[in-house]
Design an enzyme around this catalytic site. Sequence first.
Site, PDB file in Angstrom:
ATOM      1  N   GLY A 148       0.841  -1.196   0.000  1.00 32.30           N
ATOM      2  CA  GLY A 148       0.000   0.000   0.000  1.00 32.30           C
ATOM      3  C   GLY A 148       0.872   1.241   0.000  1.00 32.30           C
ATOM      4  O   GLY A 148       2.075   1.172  -0.255  1.00 32.30           O
TER       5      GLY A 148
ATOM      6  N   TYR B 121      10.621   8.945  10.839  1.00 34.25           N
ATOM      7  CA  TYR B 121      10.583   9.551   9.515  1.00 34.25           C
ATOM      8  C   TYR B 121      11.996   9.894   9.051  1.00 34.25           C
ATOM      9  O   TYR B 121      12.795  10.422   9.817  1.00 34.25           O
ATOM     10  CB  TYR B 121       9.724  10.826   9.547  1.00 34.25           C
ATOM     11  CG  TYR B 121       9.528  11.406   8.177  1.00 34.25           C
ATOM     12  CD1 TYR B 121       8.812  10.700   7.223  1.00 34.25           C
ATOM     13  CD2 TYR B 121      10.067  12.639   7.828  1.00 34.25           C
ATOM     14  CE1 TYR B 121       8.638  11.202   5.947  1.00 34.25           C
ATOM     15  CE2 TYR B 121       9.895  13.152   6.561  1.00 34.25           C
ATOM     16  CZ  TYR B 121       9.185  12.430   5.623  1.00 34.25           C
ATOM     17  OH  TYR B 121       9.016  12.930   4.364  1.00 34.25           O
ATOM     18  N   MET B 122      12.302   9.559   7.818  1.00 29.39           N
ATOM     19  CA  MET B 122      13.639   9.808   7.269  1.00 29.39           C
ATOM     20  C   MET B 122      13.483  10.828   6.146  1.00 29.39           C
ATOM     21  O   MET B 122      13.017  10.502   5.036  1.00 29.39           O
ATOM     22  CB  MET B 122      14.238   8.497   6.754  1.00 29.39           C
ATOM     23  CG  MET B 122      14.352   7.426   7.826  1.00 29.39           C
ATOM     24  SD  MET B 122      15.548   7.826   9.114  1.00 29.39           S
ATOM     25  CE  MET B 122      17.076   7.494   8.281  1.00 29.39           C
TER      26      MET B 122
ATOM     27  N   ASN C 102      15.188  12.435   4.015  1.00 29.25           N
ATOM     28  CA  ASN C 102      15.783  12.407   2.667  1.00 29.25           C
ATOM     29  C   ASN C 102      15.479  11.141   1.871  1.00 29.25           C
ATOM     30  O   ASN C 102      16.063  10.933   0.798  1.00 29.25           O
ATOM     31  CB  ASN C 102      17.291  12.648   2.762  1.00 29.25           C
ATOM     32  CG  ASN C 102      17.594  14.129   2.964  1.00 29.25           C
ATOM     33  OD1 ASN C 102      17.065  14.972   2.241  1.00 29.25           O
ATOM     34  ND2 ASN C 102      18.383  14.449   3.960  1.00 29.25           N
ATOM     35  N   GLY C 103      14.593  10.292   2.391  1.00 27.92           N
ATOM     36  CA  GLY C 103      14.136   9.128   1.621  1.00 27.92           C
ATOM     37  C   GLY C 103      15.242   8.107   1.360  1.00 27.92           C
ATOM     38  O   GLY C 103      16.222   8.010   2.101  1.00 27.92           O
TER      39      GLY C 103
ATOM     40  N   ASP D 111      18.792  -8.422   1.296  1.00 29.85           N
ATOM     41  CA  ASP D 111      18.456  -7.456   0.237  1.00 29.85           C
ATOM     42  C   ASP D 111      19.077  -6.106   0.557  1.00 29.85           C
ATOM     43  O   ASP D 111      18.446  -5.065   0.419  1.00 29.85           O
ATOM     44  CB  ASP D 111      16.940  -7.349   0.093  1.00 29.85           C
ATOM     45  CG  ASP D 111      16.543  -6.698  -1.237  1.00 29.85           C
ATOM     46  OD1 ASP D 111      17.413  -6.497  -2.097  1.00 29.85           O
ATOM     47  OD2 ASP D 111      15.343  -6.377  -1.407  1.00 29.85           O
TER      48      ASP D 111
HETATM   49  O1  ACK Z   1      12.896   7.248  -1.907  1.00 30.94           O
HETATM   50  P1  ACK Z   1      11.675   7.558  -1.163  1.00 30.94           P
HETATM   51  O2  ACK Z   1      11.217   8.948  -1.016  1.00 30.94           O
HETATM   52  O3  ACK Z   1      11.815   6.921   0.309  1.00 30.94           O
HETATM   53  O4  ACK Z   1      10.494   6.604  -1.633  1.00 30.94           O
HETATM   54  C1  ACK Z   1      10.380   5.456  -0.879  1.00 30.94           C
HETATM   55  C2  ACK Z   1       8.926   5.171  -0.593  1.00 30.94           C
HETATM   56  O5  ACK Z   1       8.658   5.524   0.760  1.00 30.94           O
HETATM   57  C3  ACK Z   1       8.554   3.694  -0.786  1.00 30.94           C
HETATM   58  O6  ACK Z   1       9.315   2.892   0.052  1.00 30.94           O
HETATM   59  C4  ACK Z   1       9.768   6.188   1.294  1.00 30.94           C
HETATM   60  N1  ACK Z   1       9.935   5.772   2.674  1.00 30.94           N
HETATM   61  C5  ACK Z   1       9.859   4.514   3.170  1.00 30.94           C
HETATM   62  N2  ACK Z   1      10.084   4.543   4.499  1.00 30.94           N
HETATM   63  C6  ACK Z   1      10.301   5.827   4.834  1.00 30.94           C
HETATM   64  C7  ACK Z   1      10.608   6.498   6.063  1.00 30.94           C
HETATM   65  N3  ACK Z   1      10.730   5.832   7.205  1.00 30.94           N
HETATM   66  N4  ACK Z   1      10.768   7.820   6.038  1.00 30.94           N
HETATM   67  C8  ACK Z   1      10.657   8.501   4.881  1.00 30.94           C
HETATM   68  N5  ACK Z   1      10.377   7.936   3.688  1.00 30.94           N
HETATM   69  C9  ACK Z   1      10.202   6.618   3.681  1.00 30.94           C
HETATM   70  C10 ACK Z   1      10.979   5.790   0.474  1.00 30.94           C
END
Ligand code: ACK
Length: 750
Positions: free
Chosen positions: A434, A502-503, A505-506, A547
């Site tokens: 999702g 929350y991260m 920078n993705g 992975d």
């Molecule tokens: O590269 P992104 O922006 O970082 O796109 C993917 C997307 O969701 C599908 O996995 C983002 N994502 C996943 N977990 C987190 C997180 N903890 N904080 C911020 N972005 C996330 C991921």
Amino acid sequence: MRCEYAWRGSVRSPAVKERQAAIDQACRPGFYKASSGNVKCSKCPPHSYTHQEGAVHCACEKNYFRAEEDPVSMACSRPPSAPRNVISAINETSVILDWTWPADSGGRKDVIFNVVCKRCWLGPRQCEPCRGAVRFLPRATGLANTTVTVVDLLAHTNYTFEIEAQNGVSAQAPTVRQYAAVTITTNQAVQAVSETKTRKIVTPLSTLALRQIIQLPLLSYKTQAEQGDGCVNGQSTPSAVTVIRKDRTSRNSISLSWMEPERPNGIILDYEVKYYEKQEQETSYTILRSKGTNVTLNGLKPDTTYLLQIRARTAAGYGGSSRKFEFETSPDSFSISSENSQVVLIAVSSAVAIILLTVLLYIVISRFCRYSKSKHPDEKRLPFGNGHLRLPGIKTYVDPHTYEDPSQAVHEFAKELEASCIAIDKVVGAGEFGEVCSGRLKLPSKKEICVAIKTLKAGYTEKQRRDFLSEASIMGQFDHPNIIRLEGVVTRSKPVMIVTEYMENGSLDGFLRKHDAQFTVIQLVGMLRGIASGMKYLSDMGYVHRDLAARNILVNSNLVCKVSDFGLSRVLEDDPEAAYTTRGGKIPIRWTAPEAIAYRKFTSASDVWSYGIVLWEVMSYGERPYWEMSNQDVIKAVDEGYRLPPPMECPATLYQLMLDCWQKDRNNRPKFEQIVSILDKLIRNPSSLKITASTTSRPVNLLLDRTSTDITSFHTMGDWLESARTLPCKDAFSGVGYSSCDTLAKTSAE
Ligand code: ACK
């Protein structure tokens, strides 16, 4: 030709007439004509204007200028912004300063840098220009490159260096000095003394003494959060150390270890351990400095209570102190000394008895308990939790599949959250099950924090729900600054959610592609160190990731990298990179060790192979490993001994580390613990990163037992394979002088 003819002719076309009229007329506002005669009016160049008709040039907008030699047709420009990301590496009385290009060069190419040296005193901040013998190499002003070495500084002295960016119009805006400053101390111990009070005893740990200080910049990148969702961490110093453990006590000493702060917010340079006798009420204390997360306090009084506080230091400064921990030394009667051999004997026999009992207990339990149906078929584990026994001191990963009811595993390892505590702000991506959203979590009597929310889309099957939540059951078992932290799950209402930190920078791969060539090597190594540290923790827990790839690493606003993606079905279903092998499994071929592809031998050593690929991805700013080669060709080439060539400008030491991770025999690959320590040494000794792989002869094992060529010449996979087949073997890695991890560690330590 035809146009000229038409002009001279007596019958002119309407377009030609219009043009002639434009030439004849005085220019309109917004246009200018530098010379009279047969020329057309030109539009004012960027950042300039005219309000009157007939202008011969355009005036510059406010805060924009033209240098004397700039033609009127050139855009007006402005002074550059300040240099960024200043790093200093101190070696006794010299320092190398490194910085990155200003974000805004002011619209000009003639940017140069000037370095101002100031000698400063602590306390009421006072500085004066550096005098005397301080020398700058190559020079202090007019630098075209982004580095300078300052030598002949005084020992035990604080200096501030201001690095100013200037361009051809800076002289016209003299009031605006655009500079970045860095403050350094040429002796670490002295700096520490000035921060303590009353009677101070500073005891640098001789074996661990930090001879060099690296000041990493305060890292800040424009994040999704800063762009509007309000999720900014804002912290730059490390958070407090919260877990301290007493390992061993004797009459005169206490050995302690502790966990890294939850949020290091950078690379931890060292820890300050402050301790004093409880009854002395902090009027007299001792300070130790430790590079690692353990220390032994010696020379203590027997049977005495001590109070102790620890704080971590990064380039941003000291973090908050831990709370005061209380420890007692053993009383005299407990002493294990040579005079009291009877006590020694009793102690030793008790220890042997305890060990024997533990082993016996282990065997009995092993018989009765089912071994873990681990996802790593070759690695059997003793399960715990779920009514199973936990062996004290051993923290091992538990495969949620060992639970008859997997939802029980979720509730054992993940906190159930009330949906009303979660506010979803926006969708940030799509997962297998999702959407992934950003949002906020506000728990009663806790501060609101930014979170990522993975949702399970409607219409799921029971198996999908189980698989989705298995990631939370796995993640919930981990607690490490470089592993994504689980906040909790929502399972009692819909949508079912997994909530994590929350991260901003993705994912790392996308982040690197977006910031191509924008980081210093030290910053990249800092990120890699974090990933290795997270992987060390996972392998210590007995968890094999399977992975590990840059796409599965997340990056926060402080550039801290965290390992993520722990779903059980993930490798089989979720990863778009995973492909079916001849044996039926679905595997991300380019990242996977040959033995894992060939016969599914997934171990921490195969994770190390993947780490080598991540290392390559990071150093090439998100390039796709093996480029456009097909999976089949990759399998074949790797099997034949070919390895990826070094990324552009990759330090030789890092390329050697990659090659070590890609050893065919998995027993020859470094362990994650070794990788962490190698990277630490490289960070502490930045000069070891100066030799790039592309400027040395190729390492001996570039193509393992095949012949090869100079690695500089590889630009594409085709070049590399071609040259590998045709050219003779060159010198061994002469510029660096090592070819395995052990020697690498030694070289970089030196
Ligand atoms: O590269 P992104 O922006 O970082 O796109 C993917 C997307 O969701 C599908 O996995 C983002 N994502 C996943 N977990 C987190 C997180 N903890 N904080 C911020 N972005 C996330 C991921």
